[in-house]
Design a protein around this motif. Structure first.
Motif, short mmCIF file in Angstrom:
data_model
loop_
_atom_site.label_atom_id
_atom_site.label_comp_id
_atom_site.label_asym_id
_atom_site.label_seq_id
_atom_site.Cartn_x
_atom_site.Cartn_y
_atom_site.Cartn_z
N PHE A 354 48.85 -34.41 45.38
CA PHE A 354 48.62 -33.00 45.09
C PHE A 354 49.61 -32.09 45.81
CE2 PHE A 354 44.41 -35.07 44.71
CZ PHE A 354 44.30 -34.98 43.32
N ASP A 355 50.86 -32.53 45.86
CA ASP A 355 51.88 -31.73 46.53
C ASP A 355 53.26 -32.24 46.15
OD1 ASP A 355 52.93 -29.80 48.17
OD2 ASP A 355 52.10 -30.58 50.03
N VAL A 487 43.95 -33.96 36.13
CA VAL A 487 43.90 -35.03 37.11
C VAL A 487 42.92 -36.10 36.67
CG1 VAL A 487 43.36 -35.61 39.50
CG2 VAL A 487 44.54 -33.47 38.97
N THR A 488 41.75 -35.64 36.26
CA THR A 488 40.74 -36.56 35.74
C THR A 488 39.76 -35.79 34.87
OG1 THR A 488 39.16 -38.30 36.32
CG2 THR A 488 39.10 -36.29 37.64
N ARG A 499 39.11 -31.89 36.15
CA ARG A 499 39.79 -31.37 37.33
C ARG A 499 41.26 -31.10 36.99
NH1 ARG A 499 37.69 -34.56 40.87
NH2 ARG A 499 36.03 -33.04 41.14
N LEU A 500 41.72 -29.89 37.31
CA LEU A 500 43.09 -29.47 37.02
C LEU A 500 43.90 -29.34 38.30
CD1 LEU A 500 42.32 -26.62 34.44
CD2 LEU A 500 43.05 -28.95 33.92
N PHE A 501 45.17 -29.68 38.22
CA PHE A 501 46.11 -29.53 39.33
C PHE A 501 47.32 -28.78 38.83
CE2 PHE A 501 49.88 -31.65 41.46
CZ PHE A 501 49.82 -30.89 42.61
N ASN A 502 47.69 -27.71 39.53
CA ASN A 502 48.86 -26.92 39.14
C ASN A 502 50.10 -27.57 39.73
OD1 ASN A 502 50.76 -25.02 38.45
ND2 ASN A 502 49.74 -23.30 39.42
N ALA A 503 50.71 -28.46 38.97
CA ALA A 503 51.84 -29.24 39.46
C ALA A 503 53.13 -28.43 39.52
CB ALA A 503 52.05 -30.48 38.59
N ASP A 504 53.45 -27.72 38.45
CA ASP A 504 54.73 -26.99 38.45
C ASP A 504 54.63 -25.65 37.73
OD1 ASP A 504 56.15 -29.43 36.13
OD2 ASP A 504 54.74 -27.80 35.78
N GLY A 505 53.43 -25.11 37.61
CA GLY A 505 53.27 -23.78 37.02
C GLY A 505 53.22 -22.70 38.08
N ASN A 506 53.14 -21.43 37.65
CA ASN A 506 53.01 -20.32 38.61
C ASN A 506 51.54 -19.91 38.71
OD1 ASN A 506 52.46 -18.65 36.34
ND2 ASN A 506 54.66 -18.32 36.05
N ASP A 507 51.26 -18.81 39.41
CA ASP A 507 49.88 -18.42 39.67
C ASP A 507 49.31 -17.44 38.65
OD1 ASP A 507 51.35 -16.22 40.34
OD2 ASP A 507 50.63 -16.08 42.42
N ARG A 551 50.46 -22.48 42.84
CA ARG A 551 51.17 -23.75 42.78
C ARG A 551 50.52 -24.73 43.75
NH1 ARG A 551 56.58 -25.25 42.12
NH2 ARG A 551 56.62 -23.79 40.39
N PHE A 552 50.30 -25.94 43.27
CA PHE A 552 49.66 -27.03 44.00
C PHE A 552 48.17 -26.77 44.25
CE2 PHE A 552 54.12 -27.19 45.85
CZ PHE A 552 54.59 -28.00 44.82
N GLY A 553 47.60 -25.83 43.48
CA GLY A 553 46.17 -25.57 43.58
C GLY A 553 45.36 -26.54 42.73
N LEU A 554 44.06 -26.64 43.04
CA LEU A 554 43.12 -27.50 42.31
C LEU A 554 41.94 -26.67 41.85
CD1 LEU A 554 42.94 -30.66 44.60
CD2 LEU A 554 43.57 -30.71 42.20
#
Length: 563
Positions: A354-355, A487-488, A499-507, A551-554
């Protein structure tokens, strides 16, 4: 003990089980939203239990220790991951079979292709053919009736239907497969071997392989990146070169020391591959390089058939506790596969759970306990030039280490052999087999969506032959153009957890599209407690909600289908 065979096997087994489990959960959700299928929760819980045992710290740090009687930790990990894989395979089959209605009399065979990612996928699918299709020319059409070009390849007496599938996000696509009187979907595979350069090319790449130098890549041109040459021709090393220190001889050895035999394995409209058969310090190796039409990654499959146990590393360590220096720290001395690329003073990025981290180290080189550095590659490591114009990503099929620094190119650790932690010998006990991939790209890792490419590698399309199907392509969850990763997604008593992970998007707020009508979408914490209810927009296609996170939020969402 990165590079030791026992840890390498553990890392590959665990990675495969991790991927299988995530895909099994998601396939369960796809089937549930489509036809109400529910897997047995106790089966999934048990699959998670055995996987987490295999992920445990002690499982990796002392793999030769005995746990129960005669079994080592490594033996237990093999059994635990096999149990996880078996449970996941059963869930995947049950979920796919749940689409079969039991009707008979149809003369058509359908191929349903599933996509567990939250973005559409267009990639090459290889589906093993049922026995009644063996030796038959086939016609494949999509749900609209449009014919799709195909190729049939044979491996180990098994036949596979190969074609480019286009599948919606988190859903499936339907293809019709019927016998075809028209010949021509088979092509003879021609082989070539000799001393002249071999050129491997398609619409994406032009790769020049030099048999005289052990089958290394002397030129790598990315056509879609302005025909840029990524191979650093000023380096003393070569892309794809095996290089390491064999301390019993006191010598560095390289695969360029002996010529290799290069032969064509596949030459069809979708896939081109070559097999390189060479030697490293008299030990034979086989490396297959694969490029697929329209795909950004270049795949490598490496096997080293060791004749005997040899020492590979900085030196033979005899004083494990006498001082804080260790022979197994400096990865430059281990056997590496090297990637000297032409990038000006590149910045190194790598993913973590997650980073994504930007390295501030000048190099990865250290050989003492108090000088330790972070040299781990989880899924991928990326080099991008100072201006952020071009980059080069390396993907690994298992957690291991890498090397990089001035006068030493990016290298993936392949083999260590010798005394290691606690004074235990970590020998070579058989063949070494790993897979890795590279992606030459423009701009930085996030703009070039390297994280998504890694997910595409981990979660391939899933083809399944069926006797009946509706002519439809379905997307159930779509996070395209958000920068988010699903993520899953799994079933719960009230509905579905995603569950969502912001891998390379903005806020900024992003729209998540669901291909079904949802009663409610709630944001929860990791314990399942509701934090808020999200406003929903109902459309002809289903339901939409807006989600925002840094970014990198869950974020965890609970999808209620009926209330």
């Amino acid at each position: 003990m990165w590079g030791s065979q026992i840890l390498q096997r553990i890392a590959r087994q665990v990675r495969q089980s991790e991927n299988n489990l995530v895909m099994a959960e998601k396939m369960g959700v796809i089937a549930n939203l489509s036809n109400g299928y529910r897997y047995k929760q106790e089966d999934l819980d048990e699959a998670w239990r055995t996987l987490m045992l295999a992920q445990h710290h002690d499982s990796w740090i002392v793999p030769y220790n005995r746990l129960h009687g005669q079994k080592t930790w490594a033996d237990e990990i093999r059994d635990w991951t096999q149990a996880t894989n078996l449970a996941c395979g059963n869930i995947l089959k049950e979920a796919s079979d749940s689409f079969t209605t039991g009707k008979t009399g149809t003369k058509r065979t359908y191929l349903r292709v599933y996509n567990t990612l939250g973005v559409p996928k267009r990639e090459i699918v290889s589906a093993e053919l049922p026995g009644n299709f063996t030796g038959v020319n086939l016609k494949v059409t999509d749900a609209t009736g449009k014919r799709t070009e195909t190729f049939i390849k044979t491996e180990d007496s098994r036949s596979f239907l190969v074609f480019e599938a286009e599948v919606p996000a988190f859903g499936y696509a339907i293809y019709y497969v019927v016998p075809d009187k028209r010949a021509g979907n088979r092509r003879k595979i021609e082989s070539a071997a000799g001393e002249e350069e071999i050129v491997l090319k398609n619409s994406m790449y032009r790769i020049v392989i030099d048999p005289l130098k052990g089958g290394v890549i002397k030129s790598l041109i990315a056509k879609k990146e302005g025909n840029r040459e990524f191979s650093d021709n000023n380096s003393e090393f070569n892309i794809g070169e095996l290089h390491g220190f064999f301390y019993d001889e006191g010598l560095f050895h390289s695969s360029i020391e002996k010529p290799a035999v290069v032969s064509v394995v596949q030459e069809n409209p979708f896939e081109k591959s070559v097999r390189i058969e060479g030697e490293i310090a008299s030990h034979p190796f086989t490396q297959t390089i694969i490029i697929q039409e329209g795909q950004r990654k270049i795949d490598f499959d490496l096997t080293i058939d060791w004749k005997s146990n040899v020492g590979i590393g900085e030196y033979y360590q005899t004083d494990a506790y006498a001082n804080n220096r260790r022979a197994f720290y400096d990865d430059r001395f281990k056997l590496n596969v090297l990637f000297p690329v032409d990038l000006n003073a590149p910045v190194l990025y790598k993913n973590a759970p997650f980073d994504v981290c930007r390295s501030e180290l000048e190099n990865t080189h250290f050989n003492t306990w108090d000088g330790i550095k972070h040299t781990i590659i989880l899924n991928w490591v990326d080099l991008t030039n100072q201006k952020g114009e071009y980059g080069f990503s390396l993907l690994s099929d298992h957690t291991t280490s890498y090397s990089y620094g001035e006068n030493f190119p990016l290298g993936l650790t392949v083999q260590f052999s010798g005394n290691g932690l606690w004074g235990r010998d970590y020998p070579i006990e058989g063949p070494t087999h790993i897979r890795f991939a590279v992606i030459p790209h423009s701009k930085e890792w996030n703009t070039s969506h390297i994280h998504t490419e890694s997910l595409r590698w981990d979660e391939p399309l899933i083809p399944s032959f069926q006797r009946e199907a509706k002519p439809e392509n379905i997307s159930l969850i779509n996070v395209e153009e958000t920068g988010y990763e699903i993520v899953t997604s799994y079933l719960c008593d009230e509905g579905i957890i995603m569950r969502l992970f912001n891998a390379d998007g903005n806020d900024s707020p992003k729209v998540i599209k669901f291909g079904t009508s949802l009663s409610k979408v709630a944001e929860t914490d990791l314990n399942g407690n509701t934090l808020s209810t999200l406003p929903t927009l109902y459309t002809e296609e289903g339901t939409e909600v807006e989600v925002a996170m840094p970014r990198f939020g869950l974020k965890t969402l609970k999808l209620i289908t009926n209330e």
